[in-house]
Write an enzyme that holds these catalytic residues in place. Structure first.
Site, PDB file in Angstrom:
ATOM      1  N   ASP A  82       0.860  -1.197   0.000  1.00  0.00           N
ATOM      2  CA  ASP A  82       0.000   0.000   0.000  1.00  0.00           C
ATOM      3  C   ASP A  82       0.898   1.249   0.000  1.00  0.00           C
ATOM      4  OD1 ASP A  82      -2.443   1.343   0.198  1.00  0.00           O
ATOM      5  OD2 ASP A  82      -2.407   1.351   2.394  1.00  0.00           O
ATOM      6  N   HIS A 213      -9.188   4.774  -2.477  1.00  0.00           N
ATOM      7  CA  HIS A 213      -8.516   4.852  -1.167  1.00  0.00           C
ATOM      8  C   HIS A 213      -9.397   5.654  -0.213  1.00  0.00           C
ATOM      9  CE1 HIS A 213      -4.248   3.503  -1.961  1.00  0.00           C
ATOM     10  NE2 HIS A 213      -4.829   3.391  -3.154  1.00  0.00           N
ATOM     11  N   ALA A 215     -11.483   4.806   2.106  1.00  0.00           N
ATOM     12  CA  ALA A 215     -12.880   4.384   1.955  1.00  0.00           C
ATOM     13  C   ALA A 215     -13.483   3.800   3.234  1.00  0.00           C
ATOM     14  CB  ALA A 215     -12.999   3.391   0.797  1.00  0.00           C
ATOM     15  N   ASN A 256     -10.301   0.414  -0.354  1.00  0.00           N
ATOM     16  CA  ASN A 256      -9.290   0.330   0.712  1.00  0.00           C
ATOM     17  C   ASN A 256      -9.857   0.699   2.078  1.00  0.00           C
ATOM     18  OD1 ASN A 256      -7.542  -0.126  -1.384  1.00  0.00           O
ATOM     19  ND2 ASN A 256      -6.099   1.497  -0.834  1.00  0.00           N
ATOM     20  N   ASP A 258      -8.818   0.764   6.230  1.00  0.00           N
ATOM     21  CA  ASP A 258      -7.895   0.617   7.349  1.00  0.00           C
ATOM     22  C   ASP A 258      -8.478   1.239   8.625  1.00  0.00           C
ATOM     23  OD1 ASP A 258      -5.774   0.231   9.004  1.00  0.00           O
ATOM     24  OD2 ASP A 258      -4.369   1.511   7.951  1.00  0.00           O
ATOM     25  N   SER A 259      -8.878   2.509   8.547  1.00  0.00           N
ATOM     26  CA  SER A 259      -9.333   3.211   9.753  1.00  0.00           C
ATOM     27  C   SER A 259     -10.466   2.472  10.474  1.00  0.00           C
ATOM     28  CB  SER A 259      -9.786   4.631   9.404  1.00  0.00           C
ATOM     29  OG  SER A 259      -8.688   5.367   8.918  1.00  0.00           O
TER      30      SER A 259
HETATM   31  P1  13P Z   1      -9.049   4.709   5.406  1.00  0.00           P
HETATM   32  O1  13P Z   1      -8.186   5.604   6.261  1.00  0.00           O
HETATM   33  O2  13P Z   1     -10.293   5.415   4.996  1.00  0.00           O
HETATM   34  O3  13P Z   1      -9.313   3.407   6.042  1.00  0.00           O
HETATM   35  O4  13P Z   1      -8.232   4.435   4.047  1.00  0.00           O
HETATM   36  C1  13P Z   1      -7.268   3.417   3.988  1.00  0.00           C
HETATM   37  C2  13P Z   1      -6.465   3.459   2.732  1.00  0.00           C
HETATM   38  O5  13P Z   1      -6.776   4.128   1.777  1.00  0.00           O
HETATM   39  C3  13P Z   1      -5.263   2.617   2.680  1.00  0.00           C
HETATM   40  O6  13P Z   1      -4.540   2.824   1.513  1.00  0.00           O
HETATM   41  O1  G3H Z   2      -3.346   4.847   3.615  1.00  0.00           O
HETATM   42  C1  G3H Z   2      -2.841   4.637   4.707  1.00  0.00           C
HETATM   43  C2  G3H Z   2      -3.139   3.390   5.431  1.00  0.00           C
HETATM   44  O2  G3H Z   2      -4.214   3.605   6.329  1.00  0.00           O
HETATM   45  C3  G3H Z   2      -1.927   2.875   6.119  1.00  0.00           C
HETATM   46  O3  G3H Z   2      -1.638   3.630   7.244  1.00  0.00           O
HETATM   47  O4  G3H Z   2       0.737   4.185   6.816  1.00  0.00           O
HETATM   48  O5  G3H Z   2      -0.252   4.401   9.120  1.00  0.00           O
HETATM   49  O6  G3H Z   2       0.172   2.135   8.128  1.00  0.00           O
HETATM   50  P1  G3H Z   2      -0.142   3.585   7.862  1.00  0.00           P
HETATM   51 ZN    ZN Z   3      -4.587   4.831   0.786  1.00  0.00          ZN
END
Ligand code: 13P
Ligand code: G3H
Ligand code: ZN
Length: 311
Positions: A82, A213, A215, A256, A258-259
């Site tokens: 990523d 991203h 998302a 994508n 993560d959050s």
């Molecule tokens: P979020 O912060 O919205 O989860 O996005 C994650 C992301 O785009 C990772 O590349």
């Molecule tokens: O886009 C970012 C992702 O949420 C990854 O976050 O770089 O803190 O691991 P990070």
């Molecule tokens: Zn991203």
């Protein structure tokens, strides 16, 4: 069952009007929660690793954990870098067994972005690895890069054909109003995405997989859980689920997230300690955290991505 590229997954997702979930992974419990959910629902899956995750957990640990998840679930899984910042990290991930890498040249000039993306594509394709590029800049924080809302920029549809043709990239991340992190839209305003840009990009690149991203929906239940248990998060607003669902029916093949995983994990652990202040066995608080990651990912697969039963 194996670690695979995303080519076939994206082709089917485009035709089927759904998207593949790309979830960020940092440790064993997160990998288990996500992959168990995808396994139960027989959903295609991308696990993605940021450079921060690689620093935190080490490349080899993450690879071995994902290898274990493939064996445990019987799923084909894409292992994706990523936000690769330069050629060297992409090369290191290709050489280290990833099946997909992102080269994020979105902060560079158009010409520089093309040059570095093409260099990564040439190297990766030679080894059977696919590449995601990015055009347009998302606001928010990812690793050391912090893009303010003023410095973010929507993707210009006039540039996408030249970018894809000149680089040979396999998928393209575009900026249509999402952003990284938990604070995506101003409190009191109505979240909006530039679907007009997405549709125009799809016209310029027929059948080509687009990536979204930033998302996460920043699910209110988990923000509330954080704040009910000693957290102090200000108003956090994410991308509404119905918008993501709509994007998945259009050209968006990779979403994508993560959050939302971070919030589910942190909210659950905060709640656990509030209820059991005397406990200190990590297995006790990591078990409900992993359970809630599994439930969250099942929810995404079923209600947002539309990818259940598509593996
Ligand atoms: P979020 O912060 O919205 O989860 O996005 C994650 C992301 O785009 C990772 O590349
Ligand atoms: O886009 C970012 C992702 O949420 C990854 O976050 O770089 O803190 O691991 P990070
Ligand atoms: Zn991203």
């Amino acid at each position: 069952m194996a670690m695979v590229t995303s080519s076939e997954m994206f082709r089917k997702a485009y035709e089927g009007g759904y998207a593949i979930g790309a979830f960020n992974v940092n440790n064993m419990e997160i990998i288990q929660g996500i992959t168990e959910a995808a396994g139960e629902l027989n959903a295609p899956l991308i696990l993605q690793v940021s450079s921060g995750a690689r620093k935190y957990a080490k490349h080899v640990y993450l690879m071995k954990l994902i290898e274990a998840a493939v064996a445990d679930t019987g799923l084909d899984i894409v292992v994706h870098l990523d936000h690769g910042a330069d050629f060297d990290i992409c090369k290191s991930c290709v050489d280290g067994g990833f099946t997909s890498v992102m080269i994020d040249g979105s902060h560079l000039s158009f010409e520089e972005n093309i040059a570095v993306t093409k260099r990564v594509v040439d190297y990766a394709h030679d080894k059977g690895v696919v590449v995601e590029g990015e055009l347009g800049r998302l606001a928010g924080v990812e690793d050391e890069v912090n893009v303010s809302a003023e410095n973010s920029a929507y993707t210009d549809p006039n540039q996408v054909e030249e970018f894809v043709k000149s680089t040979g990239v396999d998928s393209l991340a575009i900026a249509i109003g999402t952003s990284h992190g938990a604070y995506k839209f101003k409190p009191g305003t109505k979240p909006q995405l530039r679907f007009d840009i997405l549709k125009e990009v799809a016209v310029r690149l027929p059948g080509f997989p687009i990536v979204l991203h930033g998302a996460s929906s920043v699910i209110p239940k988990y923000v509330a859980m954080v704040n009910a248990n000693g957290g102090q998060m200000p108003d956090a607003i994410g991308v509404p689920e119905d918008m993501l669902r709509e994007a998945a029916t259009l050209a968006v093949c990779k979403i994508n997230i993560d959050s939302d995983l971070r919030l589910a994990m942190t909210g659950t652990i905060r709640e656990y300690f509030n209820q059991h202040p005397d406990h200190f066995d990590p297995r006790q608080y990591l078990t409900p955290a992993r359970d809630n990651i599994r439930e969250l990912v099942k929810h995404k697969i079923t209600n947002v991505l539309g990818s259940a039963g598509k593996a």
